[in-house]
Design a protein around this motif. Structure first.
Motif, short mmCIF file in Angstrom:
data_model
loop_
_atom_site.label_atom_id
_atom_site.label_comp_id
_atom_site.label_asym_id
_atom_site.label_seq_id
_atom_site.Cartn_x
_atom_site.Cartn_y
_atom_site.Cartn_z
N ARG A 274 0.84 -1.20 0.00
CA ARG A 274 0.00 0.00 0.00
C ARG A 274 0.87 1.25 0.00
O ARG A 274 0.63 2.22 0.70
CB ARG A 274 -0.92 -0.01 1.22
CG ARG A 274 -1.99 -1.10 1.18
CD ARG A 274 -2.81 -1.12 2.44
NE ARG A 274 -3.44 0.16 2.70
CZ ARG A 274 -3.99 0.48 3.88
NH1 ARG A 274 -3.98 -0.39 4.88
NH2 ARG A 274 -4.55 1.65 4.06
N ASN A 275 1.93 1.22 -0.82
CA ASN A 275 2.82 2.38 -0.91
C ASN A 275 2.66 3.10 -2.24
O ASN A 275 3.60 3.72 -2.73
CB ASN A 275 4.27 1.93 -0.74
CG ASN A 275 4.70 0.93 -1.80
OD1 ASN A 275 3.89 0.51 -2.62
ND2 ASN A 275 5.97 0.56 -1.78
N CYS A 276 1.47 3.01 -2.81
CA CYS A 276 1.11 3.64 -4.10
C CYS A 276 1.72 2.93 -5.30
O CYS A 276 1.42 3.27 -6.44
CB CYS A 276 1.52 5.12 -4.14
SG CYS A 276 0.65 6.16 -2.94
N ALA A 277 2.58 1.92 -5.06
CA ALA A 277 3.24 1.23 -6.17
C ALA A 277 2.27 0.37 -6.97
O ALA A 277 2.50 0.09 -8.15
CB ALA A 277 4.40 0.37 -5.65
N GLY A 343 1.06 6.94 3.28
CA GLY A 343 1.73 8.14 2.83
C GLY A 343 0.91 8.97 1.88
O GLY A 343 1.18 10.15 1.68
N GLY A 344 -0.11 8.36 1.25
CA GLY A 344 -1.02 9.09 0.39
C GLY A 344 -0.36 9.87 -0.72
O GLY A 344 0.53 9.39 -1.43
N LEU A 345 -0.80 11.12 -0.88
CA LEU A 345 -0.33 11.98 -1.96
C LEU A 345 1.18 12.16 -1.92
O LEU A 345 1.86 12.11 -2.96
CB LEU A 345 -1.03 13.34 -1.87
CG LEU A 345 -0.56 14.42 -2.85
CD1 LEU A 345 -0.83 14.00 -4.28
CD2 LEU A 345 -1.24 15.75 -2.53
N GLN A 346 1.74 12.36 -0.73
CA GLN A 346 3.18 12.58 -0.61
C GLN A 346 3.97 11.39 -1.15
O GLN A 346 4.97 11.56 -1.86
CB GLN A 346 3.56 12.86 0.84
CG GLN A 346 5.04 13.12 1.04
CD GLN A 346 5.37 13.60 2.44
OE1 GLN A 346 6.06 14.59 2.62
NE2 GLN A 346 4.86 12.90 3.45
#
Length: 433
Positions: A274-277, A343-346
């Motif tokens: 779930r790290n946007c990857a 971390g979302g958007l960042q």
């Protein structure tokens, strides 16, 4: 080890860090043998051992021990049979005690960190512990701050120290020389009470744990896995049959065992990414383009036509905006989707480091003309990585920026057009092992 590291984690950090921690433990244990007049080397168990390198080093130095983690790592297969690693979930109850072990180690042990002094205290009167806290966990899950006068890190260290004191240890604190911002260790190697008072002190431990549960209002909260620390280290298990049977027995044994905390849940064997990857590429591309447009339009009005000479000072670097300001310009569905990621958007913006730079909570367009080589990475490693990745991806600026790329085609590490694209060296190795 750095050259052959098979994990996705940074070997420049983990290899040198574990070598340093192992060195510290070797000296600590040598001093202990001298103080107590011992000749036999101490035994150990590393709880939440991660990549298992620390276990491998200590084992090769002649210390009998093993590492346990909830899931195995690729690198475990490289160590050989002399390094004993077990894939097993540890739970805080009577079936997971180590009465014949001298030291318990918690090196970035996450949700097990506050339980390690308890496990050591109840394993045997002579059992000691070493913990290097990183991510902040309470007995039940994430640690919640209670004081604003201290940093969260200092407050958490004080909490883990308090647990050790309540368990009857004389707790020592030290600062290690390791490549990490979390480098303070806590050591419990002696007790504050004689062996005959064990029953009384254990009641004290139980009362402390119960009070902790009452004051947090927790009954069955699940522990959430972290991996910024991803982070962190576990090794695969090359174990003999006896160890496998022992671990299986621990997993099934429940009758007559005292459960110390009914709400504790070890992390899942397979961790969710779930790290946007794992976000769809088209979704990420839209967010990147939207944020870049915001930054460019926030700058003073400049012509949107491509300039003939991108090295002139007419290249639009855009303005910086705070993460809050950027978020205000994104639609609700996009924000909702990003909030489900760590971390979302960042995190998404930092993942797209070709385009953005996030500093002190503000987002900037990255100007590759101003990039300086990292001091942390060794020159030969930089050359190898840059050679493998050179021109294997299209240049975002060449395609999307109104002024094109700030670098010439010869100096830009990304491809200015499909005709410059090269096949990744990593992909070549996979196709031709």
């Amino acid at each position: 080890m750095v050259k052959v590291w098979p994990e996705v984690t940074d070997p420049e950090k983990f290899v040198y860090e574990d070598v340093a921690i192992a060195t510290y433990l070797l000296i600590l244990w040598e001093e202990e043998r001298a103080e107590k007049g011992l000749s036999k080397k101490q035994s150990f168990v590393d709880l939440g051992c991660g990549n298992g390198l620390l276990v491998h080093i200590l084992s090769n130095e002649g210390y009998p021990g093993r590492g346990i983690d909830v899931r195995r790592r690729k690198i475990w297969d490289m160590y050989g049979p002399q390094t004993h690693l077990e894939e097993c979930a540890i739970r805080p109850d009577d079936s997971y005690l180590f009465p014949n072990v001298d030291w318990l180690i918690g090196n970035h042990s996450d949700e097990l960190t506050p339980w390690i002094p308890v496990i050591a205290a109840r394993s045997s009167y002579s059992c000691c512990y070493f913990v290097l806290p990183c991510c902040f966990f309470d007995f039940h899950g994430k640690y919640n701050r209670r004081q604003s006068q201290k940093t969260q890190y200092r407050e958490y260290l004080d909490f883990v120290t308090e647990v050790g004191l309540e368990c009857g240890f004389s707790v020592e604190e030290d600062c290690l020389r390791i490549p990490s911002t979390k480098r303070v260790c806590l050591i419990g190697k002696s007790r504050t009470y004689p062996p005959l008072q064990e029953d009384r002190i254990d009641k004290q431990r139980t009362q402390y744990i119960n009070n902790r549960q009452s004051c947090t209002g927790v009954t069955s909260d699940k522990t959430v896995g972290s991996n910024q620390c991803d982070s962190h280290h576990v090794v695969n298990c090359v174990v003999d049959q006896a160890v496998e049977l022992e671990c299986a027995a621990n997993e099934t044994k429940t009758d007559g065992d005292r459960v110390w905390w009914s709400g504790f849940q070890p992390r899942e064997k397979v961790e969710q990414v779930r790290n946007c990857a794992a976000l769809p590429r088209d979704f990420v591309d839209v967010v990147v383009l939207t944020v870049a447009s915001l930054l460019l339009n926030a700058a003073q009005e400049k012509p949107w036509e491509h300039t003939l000479d991108v090295h002139l000072n007419t290249w639009n670097k855009g303005e910086s905006l705070s993460l809050r300001e950027v978020a205000e310009h994104l639609d609700k569905e996009t924000l909702k989707r990003l909030k489900n990621e760590y971390g979302g958007l960042q995190t998404l913006l930092r993942n797209n480091h070709q385009v953005f730079e996030v500093l002190n909570g503000r987002v900037h367009i990255r100007d590759w003309r101003e990039e300086k080589p990292s001091k942390r990475t060794k020159p030969e490693v930089k050359r190898r990585f840059s050679a493998e990745a050179f021109k294997t991806r299209l240049c975002w600026f060449f395609i999307h920026h109104p002024d094109g790329c700030s670098l010439t085609s010869e100096s830009c590490p990304y491809a200015h057009g499909t005709e410059e694209l090269r096949q990744s060296q990593i992909m070549k190795k996979k196709k031709h092992p």
